[in-house]
Design an enzyme around this catalytic site. Structure first.
Site, PDB file in Angstrom:
ATOM      1  N   CYS A 106       0.845  -1.429   0.193  1.00  0.00           N
ATOM      2  CA  CYS A 106      -0.293  -0.437  -0.372  1.00  0.00           C
ATOM      3  C   CYS A 106       0.758   1.475  -0.221  1.00  0.00           C
ATOM      4  O   CYS A 106       1.096   2.101  -1.355  1.00  0.00           O
ATOM      5  CB  CYS A 106      -1.365  -0.175   0.930  1.00  0.00           C
ATOM      6  N   HIS A 173      -3.022   6.190   4.109  1.00  0.00           N
ATOM      7  CA  HIS A 173      -1.510   5.185   4.258  1.00  0.00           C
ATOM      8  C   HIS A 173      -0.520   5.680   4.610  1.00  0.00           C
ATOM      9  O   HIS A 173       0.387   5.087   3.329  1.00  0.00           O
ATOM     10  CB  HIS A 173      -2.037   3.889   3.424  1.00  0.00           C
TER      11      HIS A 173
END
Length: 246
Positions: A106, A173
């Site tokens: 991610c 993130h």
């Protein structure tokens, strides 16, 4: 992109960062019933449409989904999956058959998407000491003190001086502190989960340190705890509001 009924007064850039692939098609509209063509493949999906003249400042919408493989979508030939909203984008645009993400996880892949740089150069890699510590192959956890290097220039920061309205939506993130959030990185607005949604599913250790997983509006908590199972509708409404405003 599919045509839209929204009247856009200002050129916009909207980055939709989805945290789980099942939401990808639904985030583009209501989740419809199965719309497969013969043999499970929509007609015309591989047609490469002719180029068209673009306005001087075209609208830019980037949709980025975690855990989406090349063969997962009906538009790329999957025999049983139903992704009619994405297929419509293919039918009205073009299908690309060779593309590489900068990383299989991610935080690093998002860093490269937003900056155009290799993620280690942006301070996102496994085991970095100090304030930008991260875990799991460069993936930031709720316990990470830092985020993507503040010296990095994002696509939003490059486009704002050109008159673009910029928005980010979904799983960020890239750091949970205020200075690392989208509204500090060139985006006018943000709505979403600031960390991985894995930490929103009964992660007791994460909740001890961070509290229940939040959904942020800009840099303040809008919903806590986040209902990630039903977040699609909130995302769609936020996208519509952003496009209507701009």
């Amino acid at each position: 992109m599919p045509t839209t009924s929204f009247c856009l007064a200002t050129s916009l850039v909207l980055v939709v960062l989805l945290g789980y692939s099942c939401a990808l098609d639904c985030a583009l509209g209501q989740c419809p019933s199965n719309d497969l063509g013969r043999n499970g493949v929509r007609r015309g999906q591989h047609k490469l449409h002719r180029s068209v003249d673009l306005p001087e400042k075209p609208n830019i919408i980037i949709i980025y989904g975690d855990d989406v493989g090349y063969g997962d979508l009906n538009g790329y030939g999957h025999p049983t999956s139903s992704t009619p909203n994405l297929d419509r984008m293919i039918d009205e645009g073009m299908i690309l058959t060779q593309f590489y993400s900068a990383a299989p996880v991610c935080s690093p892949s998002r860093t490269s998407l937003l900056t155009g740089r290799l993620f280690p150069r942006a301070g996102v890699y496994s085991g970095q000491p100090g304030s930008n510590s991260s875990t799991g192959g460069g993936v930031f956890s709720p316990f990470s003190n830092g985020g993507m290097n503040l010296s990095e220039i994002t696509v939003a920061q490059m486009l704002k001086p050109l008159g673009y309205a910029t928005g980010a939506l979904g799983k960020w993130h890239l750091g949970i502190k205020k200075e690392y959030l989208p509204t500090s990185r060139g985006f006018d607005s943000y709505f979403g989960v600031p960390m991985t949604q894995n930490d929103c599913h009964s992660n007791v250790e994460a909740e001890k340190h961070f509290g229940p997983c939040p959904i942020l509006h800009n840099d303040t908590v809008a919903i806590q705890p986040a209902d990630v199972q039903n977040i699609d509708a909130a995302y769609v409404n936020n996208i519509k509001d952003f496009m209507t405003l701009h």
